[in-house]
Design an enzyme around this catalytic site. Structure first.
Site: not given
Length: 360
Positions: A46-49, A174, A200
Site C-alpha cells: 500500500a505504499n505506492t500505486g 489480472s 506471471y
C-alpha cells in the site's frame, strides 16, 4: 490549405477515438457513497500505486487502514501523506514482506494481537515479470509473492475475518490469467527454462483459482471473497517489462500508450468498489474485470485444479504441519451458530446484475 484537411481530420479522429477508448477502459469511479467508520482494512503493497490510492480512498471513507509493506521508510511516508490528505489519524504502516513466510506470520500475529477486528483484507501487492528471483523460502518470486504469500496471510487472518463478519477478502488478479497454466509438476520453475511472462500468468491464474476455492470453503461464515482485474494502470508494477526502453518506443509509442492507461487513482476504484459497495454484500467467488462481473478463463473454473492448488499451497507454506489449514466449510447438517449467514452468498453467483498494477 485543403490538402491538410484530410490528414488533420484523420489525426483528430484517431486521438478522439483513443480518448473514448481510454474512458471505456478505465471503467469510471466507484459510485457508492458508503462510509466505513469503525471498520478495519488491511491492504498489502500500500505504499505506492493502486495500493496507496486504495488506502487513501478508504481512509477518506473513515476506515482504520493498516498498510502492509516491505519498505517501511516508503510506507511510513505514504501513511503520513494519507493521514494529512484525509485528516484520518487511523492510518498505520506495518512491515510485511510477502517474499518471507516468517515476515507474513509476524505480521499476521501482530494484527491478531492488536486489532479487535478485520473487516476487509485487500491482497493488492504483486510483482510482474521480474528475473528468475527466489523468495526467502526458495519459491519462484512471482508465484511466491503473488499467490503463496497472500494465500498464507489470508489463512492466518481467517478467524479474525470470521469474527468480524460480514467481512470481505479482495484478491487483485489480472487479465493475464487467461493465458496462465498451472504446472503442478514444477510450480517454482526448478526443472524447466524460466519464462518470466508465463510465471506471471501462472501466478495470476492461481489468484483466481484461490478465490473460487476459498469462497467455497467459506460458505456460511459471512466472509466473502472476490478477484478483480483493475484494468491497465500506470504503476511501478511494470518496471521489469522493458516497456519504452528503446528510443522508438519511448518517443513514438509512449504518447499513445498513455492515452490507453489510467492513473493509480482510477486503478484503485475497482478495489474500493468491491470493498465498500452495498451491491457487493453477499457476492462471493466471482471475478471482476474492473467493476463488471465476468466469467474468468476456462482453466480458472477447474474445480479440481483449485482444490489441488489449495492442498499444494498449504503444504508449501507449512499450514498442514502447523495445524492451521483446517476445514473451513461448515460441518454437514448445520451451520456454526456463531456464523453470520447470508442466504445470497453463493460461490460464483451474485444476487443480481453487478454493476490490474499494469493488468496485462
Amino acid at each position: 490549405m485543403s490538402r491538410f484537411i484530410l490528414p488533420v481530420s484523420v489525426f483528430g479522429t484517431v486521438i478522439g477515438g483513443a480518448v473514448l477508448l481510454k474512458n471505456h477502459v478505465t471503467g469510471g469511479r466507484c459510485t457508492s457513497n458508503a462510509t466505513i467508520t469503525g471498520k478495519t482494512v488491511v491492504i498489502t503493497g500500500a505504499n505506492t500505486g493502486i495500493g496507496k490510492e486504495t488506502a487513501q480512498e478508504l481512509a477518506k471513507r473513515g476506515g482504520r487502514v493498516i498498510m502492509g509493506c516491505r519498505d517501511m521508510e516508503k510506507c511510513e511516508e505514504a501513511a503520513k501523506e494519507i493521514r494529512g490528505n484525509t485528516l484520518n489519524p487511523h492510518v498505520y504502516a506495518c512491515r510485511l514482506d510477502l517474499a518471507s513466510m516468517k515476515s507474513i506470520r509476524e505480521f499476521a500475529e501482530k494484527i491478531k494481537r492488536e486489532e479487535p477486528r478485520v473487516d476487509v483484507l485487500i491482497n493488492n501487492a504483486g510483482v510482474m515479470r521480474c528475473p528468475a528471483w527466489k523468495t526467502e523460502d526458495g519459491f519462484d518470486m512471482q508465484f511466491g509473492v503473488n499467490h503463496l504469500g497472500h494465500f498464507l496471510l489470508t489463512n492466518l487472518l481467517l478467524e479474525k475475518l470470521k469474527e468480524s463478519a460480514p467481512s470481505r477478502v479482495i484478491n487483485l488478479a489480472s487479465l493475464a490469467h487467461i493465458v496462465g497454466k498451472m504446472d503442478f509438476e514444477d510450480l517454482n520453475w526448478e526443472n524447466k527454462k524460466f519464462d518470466t511472462k508465463q510465471a506471471y500468468c501462472q501466478s495470476k491464474l492461481a489468484n483466481v483459482l484461490f478465490t473460487r476455492e476459498l469462497a467455497k470453503r467459506l460458505q456460511g461464515t459471512g466472509v466473502t471473497v472476490n478477484a478483480v482485474h483493475p484494468g491497465v494502470v500506470a504503476t511501478e508494477l511494470g518496471r521489469h517489462t522493458g516497456l519504452h526502453q528503446s528510443q522508438f518506443s519511448s518517443s513514438v509509442l509512449s504518447p499513445f500508450f498513455s492515452l490507453l492507461v489510467k492513473s493509480p487513482e482510477l486503478g484503485a476504484q475497482p478495489s474500493v468498489y468491491l470493498a465498500v459497495s452495498e451491491e457487493m454484500a453477499g457476492v462471493t467467488g466471482c471475478y471482476y474485470d474492473v467493476m463488471t462481473e465476468k466469467e474468468p478463463a476456462p482453466q480458472a473454473l477447474d474445480e479440481e485444479a483449485a482444490r489441488k492448488l489449495w492442498e499444494v499451497s498449504s503444504r508449501l507454506v507449512g499450514l498442514e504441519e502447523k495445524g492451521q489449514s483446517g476445514r473451513l466449510n461448515p460441518p454437514a447438517g448445520g451451520e456454526d451458530e456463531a456464523a453470520q449467514t447470508d442466504p445470497a452468498q453463493t460461490p460464483g453467483q451474485s444476487p443480481g446484475p453487478a454493476v490490474s498494477a499494469v493488468g496485462l
